[in-house]
Design an enzyme around this catalytic site. Structure first.
Site, short mmCIF file in Angstrom:
data_model
loop_
_atom_site.label_atom_id
_atom_site.label_comp_id
_atom_site.label_asym_id
_atom_site.label_seq_id
_atom_site.Cartn_x
_atom_site.Cartn_y
_atom_site.Cartn_z
CG HIS A 261 64.79 64.35 51.78
ND1 HIS A 261 66.12 64.14 52.05
CD2 HIS A 261 64.11 63.41 52.48
CE1 HIS A 261 66.24 63.13 52.89
NE2 HIS A 261 65.04 62.66 53.16
CG ASP A 263 62.97 59.49 52.77
OD1 ASP A 263 64.03 59.82 53.33
OD2 ASP A 263 61.87 59.99 53.06
CG ASP A 373 64.80 63.12 56.92
OD1 ASP A 373 64.31 63.68 57.91
OD2 ASP A 373 64.25 62.14 56.37
CG HIS A 578 67.77 58.94 56.33
ND1 HIS A 578 68.41 59.63 55.34
CD2 HIS A 578 66.47 59.29 56.23
CE1 HIS A 578 67.53 60.37 54.67
NE2 HIS A 578 66.34 60.17 55.20
#
Length: 961
Positions: A261, A263, A373, A578
């Site tokens: 993951h 970001d 997330d 996000h």
């Protein structure tokens, strides 16, 4: 043989740490290291420039920073003869506390091709043996590689969330952050590696078993025997039988998918994410050379596009693995966006841009929404997903709830319109697993749908620059493939799991209706107001521009600016990520975002000006000359529809709907409320319960009556709060503009609207509709929604009276019952210390209105308040309109088709949660079909359009030949 479990486990840990792990890499030779610090601001440069730079020697122990800078290392030496694989081991001075979010490196061949990344738990680069890349080691054993070392600071040190200055580049005299700790050539011992993994599998399994089980004691004895062994071979033999025992027939099945993951921005700027993605993919591709069963899932078309642009050679390797099914593009979105604040059309474009990229680049279409997330999920998602061609939905975030435990892991999620989609939460409660026995045991015991399913997903790999899955994780997965006492683990594709779960549950999946509200991170609805305003205004401008340019293209044959609009949309979509739109990134990210939004607004306004024939503007967004009301004596605003009376302190003491004579105020309206905002942990993310208990008084500094407004000023310290009240002739609303010079730290600002409406529920605008939430706190789940998301309006009603509160840029709010009515309180500003200690410092303007009327009136007022302010121009004839026969439905968006065919696309939806029948009216000579949200699969429609509750309809208007 007496076995003391505590003694054996303590012995195991020490032997592994001090006796076995050091033997994994046996040093063979030194290497020469030289460094070139990138000039100027230290921003990344192409490898070709670095290879040709002038290097100076760098000794082990020397610093190589500075923080946020880039330093290239040239590493060269001669590979000695060895019967084992030889690896270059580099320690750039990492901390083991946070695997992602610190210094990283990427190894390049001398011709500038990236090969493999270096991370805190992935410190090696293989030079000889299985998986070693071609073209690095010469015939005589000489080699030279280049390492792009990024001196990213450790901004987050779990569990501390202290204020940091690391969100921007340092001054020239700040300390160097990183030192070269080790640089050496080592022989890699496969047998030692396998022994370490065997001891992990058995030793980690022991605490998951009961000491009442025979299996427990047999494993304990096997571990003790292995520790007594005098050779690696004998130690492995001592564990062989314990590792050969097959899993129970009823063992839980886990599909393990490699993942990282990443970001798109967070504790690092966007430019660093581009490098993180490339580093992670080089690791994955390297691991796949020796692990043929590994499957890696990667979302976010934007991240693939960055690699395609920055590293075309690397991208071709990725493309090959996608074709083989080894790398799986999941999600089908441009980025993993926030899932509650973007408008409906934005979510559609996240999907359409992402899916189109995957289709054009890889010939692939994802059937799986992948949002592990994001901070909660709008109830509009099931319909949007299914109408875009998805079958499944994945997230994990609700495991973070601070109040209640979500009751399912595999279930049918039903949206506000009644659409259902099969949804899964991986029960390991992480999307960054390491494939340990503890994680597997937690997943099995935690899985809440055991009665109907025995399958789940496990996502494993370090994210955020930690390097993704590594060889240790894959080796653990192999050992847990079929091992007594553990879940069965199979490396596979996520679609493999969902297809199995779908067949397993059939029509018996439990149903969850409505939004997936995250009971945490409520402050992200407010932090960094410039992100919220930039997004809202960009969405409104895009709606206007696309309509105007569609009109000009169809009626005046003015070219439609497809390329410019696509770039504008990609900018908006990226900034809906996000941790950007929610305001939870470092100051660097938000500084750049503010600049980007300002440039984008100029670009979009230029597209309005170039829309063709002058005098055209969106028919439902006309900016007219406003006829305003002059205040009366005793500070009263009255436009014949509503009357607002003010007390001596500048509060609205009365607000009357003159059409009915009803008093709408249940207390002073428009009161600014300041609260101490000191979250327990996640500063920018959280608004805690205790924050809203005790308002901090503001100093009343006066009330002033102008020709058409009443202006009230408050102060506190260096902060100033100016509230301006106005009314427009003919409109059933009181308008409020709040200008704030915000100089607070760790405080939160709300605007209170206590209205005289008694109701158990309030209705909030969401994508393509609205959602009801309780105004009471009867249950823990009710109470936990003490701060929620609203788009442009909130509405409360009782028989004979409806009141809405509308806004132009806020999302966070709370609505709670009070004596005599309901208090609606939008949240305006916050001032968290971490990760940006200067969050929102400065001047801001926010606009609101209290509206007398039903939801339709409130929605129309919100449309007007959020319309982009353009020069006043005459109306134009609508390109298309809806003629309602019954119910409530609206046209939300009009544009030209993405395929550049010239067809007109109309997006419409039902607005009240009921049913509607309407006819599409246009003077164009067209055939009308209905498509999916991606403008595909057209089906002819009858003259009357039928809408179900909150139904979205995408209509395609094709010119007759």
């Amino acid at each position: 043989m007496h076995l003391n479990p505590a003694h054996v486990m303590a012995r195991l840990q020490r032997v592994v740490r001090e006796r076995i792990q050091p033997r994994l890499h046996e040093q063979l030779a030194e290497v020469e290291v030289a460094a070139w610090r990138v000039d100027g601001d230290g921003e990344p440069v192409p490898a070709a420039r670095a290879v040709g730079a002038v290097y100076t020697p760098l000794a082990v122990g020397a610093t190589w920073g500075p923080r946020w800078g880039t330093t290239w290392l040239r590493v060269e030496g001669r590979v000695p003869a060895s019967d084992k694989p030889v690896e270059l081991v580099l320690d750039l001075g990492w901390s083991d506390r946070f695997v992602g979010g610190q210094g990283e490196g990427l190894v390049y061949r001398a011709d500038g091709v990236p090969l493999k990344a270096l991370h805190p738990r992935n410190v090696w680069f293989r030079l000889t043996g299985p998986g070693a890349p071609d073209g690095v080691v010469e015939a005589d054993g000489r080699f030279v590689v280049y390492v792009e070392a990024a001196a990213n600071p450790l901004v987050l040190d779990f569990p501390a969330f202290a204020e940091t200055t690391y969100g921007e580049k340092p001054g020239p005299h700040e300390a160097e952050p990183y030192r070269l700790v080790a640089a050496k050539l080592c022989a890699f011992d496969d047998e030692v590696f396998d022994l370490l993994r065997d001891l992990e599998a058995t030793g980690d399994l022991l605490p998951q078993l009961s000491s009442d089980e025979q299996r427990y004691w047999k494993i304990l004895r096997a571990v003790e025997n292995a520790l007594d062994a005098t050779s690696v071979k004998d130690a492995r033999e001592a564990l062989r039988e314990a590792l050969a025992q097959k899993a129970n027939a009823s063992a839980h099945h886990m599909t393990a998918v490699g993942h990282a993951h990443i970001d798109s921005a967070w504790l690092w700027p966007l430019r660093e994410t581009r490098r993180k993605v490339a580093r992670t993919l080089t690791n994955v591709l390297t691991l796949m050379e020796t692990e043929p069963e590994l499957v890696y899932a990667m979302s976010s078309a934007q991240q693939y596009a960055w690699v395609q642009e920055d590293h075309p050679e690397l991208f071709e390797r990725v493309r090959q693995r996608v074709a083989e099914g080894r790398i799986v593009p999941v999600g089908g979105m441009w980025v993993e966006s926030d899932a509650v604040m973007p408008g409906g059309e934005s979510l559609v474009r996240q999907i359409s841009f992402g899916k189109r990229y995957f289709a054009e680049t890889f010939g692939h279409e994802s059937e799986l929404v992948w949002l592990p997330d994001s901070f909660g999920y709008s109830g509009a998602w099931p319909q949007i997903a299914r109408r875009a061609g998805y079958r499944w939905f994945l997230t994990q975030k609700l495991s973070w709830n601070d109040t209640t435990v979500f009751p399912h892991h595999t279930f049918a999620w039903e949206g506000i319109d009644g659409t259902r989609i099969l949804t899964h939460f991986p029960p390991a409660d992480t999307y960054s697993a390491e494939v340990t026995a503890g994680e597997l045991r937690h997943a099995v015991s935690n899985f809440r749908d055991k009665a109907i399913s025995d399958h789940s997903l496990l996502l494993f790999g370090y994210g955020d620059g930690g390097g993704g899955p590594n060889r240790e994780m894959v080796a653990r997965a192999h050992r847990f493939r079929d091992l007594e006492g553990a879940a069965r683990v199979e490396l596979g594709r996520p679609e493999q799991f969902f297809t199995t779960a779908e067949a397993e549950l059939g029509d018996h999946a439990p149903v969850w209706a409505g939004e997936l509200y995250l009971e945490l991170h409520r402050g992200t609805l407010t932090s960094q107001i410039a992100m919220k305003q930039g997004n809202r205004r960009a969405e409104a401008l895009l709606r206007t521009v696309e309509y105007l340019r569609a009109v000009s293209a169809v009626r005046d044959d003015v070219p439609y600016p497809h390329a410019e609009l696509e770039e504008a949309w990609k900018t908006v979509l990226l900034h809906q990520f996000h941790d950007i739109l929610p305001g939870s990134s470092i100051s660097w990210v938000h500084r750049e975002a503010r600049e980007t939004y300002a440039r984008l607004e100029k670009q979009l306004r230029a597209l309005v000006e170039g829309s063709g024939a002058p005098g055209r503007v969106v028919d439902w967004r006309i900016v007219r000359d406003r006829e305003t009301v002059r205040p009366g004596e005793n500070a009263v605003l009255d436009n014949g529809i509503v009357r607002a009376s003010f007390d001596a302190d500048g509060n609205v003491e009365s607000l009357i709907d003159l059409r009915t004579g009803r008093e709408m105020a249940a207390g002073p309206l428009g009161v600014l409320q300041l609260f101490r905002d000191e979250p327990v942990q996640w500063d920018a993310w959280d608004v805690d319960r205790h924050v809203l208990r005790r308002p901090v008084p503001l100093e009343f500094a006066g009330m002033r009556v102008t020709d058409d407004t009443i202006v009230v000023t408050h102060r506190r310290g260096d902060s100033t709060f100016v509230t301006t009240y106005a009314m427009e002739v003919g409109q059933p609303r009181l308008e409020i503009t709040v200008d704030v010079d915000w100089q607070e730290r760790e405080h939160l600002l709300k605007l209170s609207f206590p209205v005289a409406v008694h109701g158990l529920r309030a209705r909030y605008e969401t994508q393509y509709g609205s959602i009801e939430r309780p105004t009471h706190e009867n249950t823990l789940a009710d109470e936990a929604q003490y701060e929620v998301c609203s788009h442009r309006w909130v509405h409360v009603s009782e028989p004979g009276l409806g009141i809405g509160v509308i806004n132009d840029s806020t999302y966070g709010c709370d609505v709670r019952r009070i004596s005599g009515g309901t208090d609606i309180r939008p949240t305006l500003l916050r001032a968290p210390r971490y990760p940006d200690p200067d969050t929102d410092r400065g001047r801001h303007t926010l606009r609101f209105a209290v509206v007398a009327g039903d939801e339709t009136v409130t929605r129309a007022a919100a449309d007007d308040l959020n319309a982009p302010r353009l020069d006043a121009v005459p109306d134009i004839e609508p390109l298309v309109s809806l003629e309602l026969e019954s119910g409530h439905a609206v046209i939300d968006w009009i544009k030209l088709a993405d395929d550049r065919s010239g067809d007109v696309i109309v997006r419409a939806h039902e607005t009240r949660g009921g049913r509607a029948i309407a006819r599409l009216v246009t003077d164009l000579d067209v055939t009308i079909s209905e498509t999916d949200l991606l403008e595909r699969h057209p089906e002819a429609v009858s003259e009357a359009l039928t809408f179900g509750p909150f139904q979205i309809s995408t209509l395609r208007l094709t010119q007759r030949s």
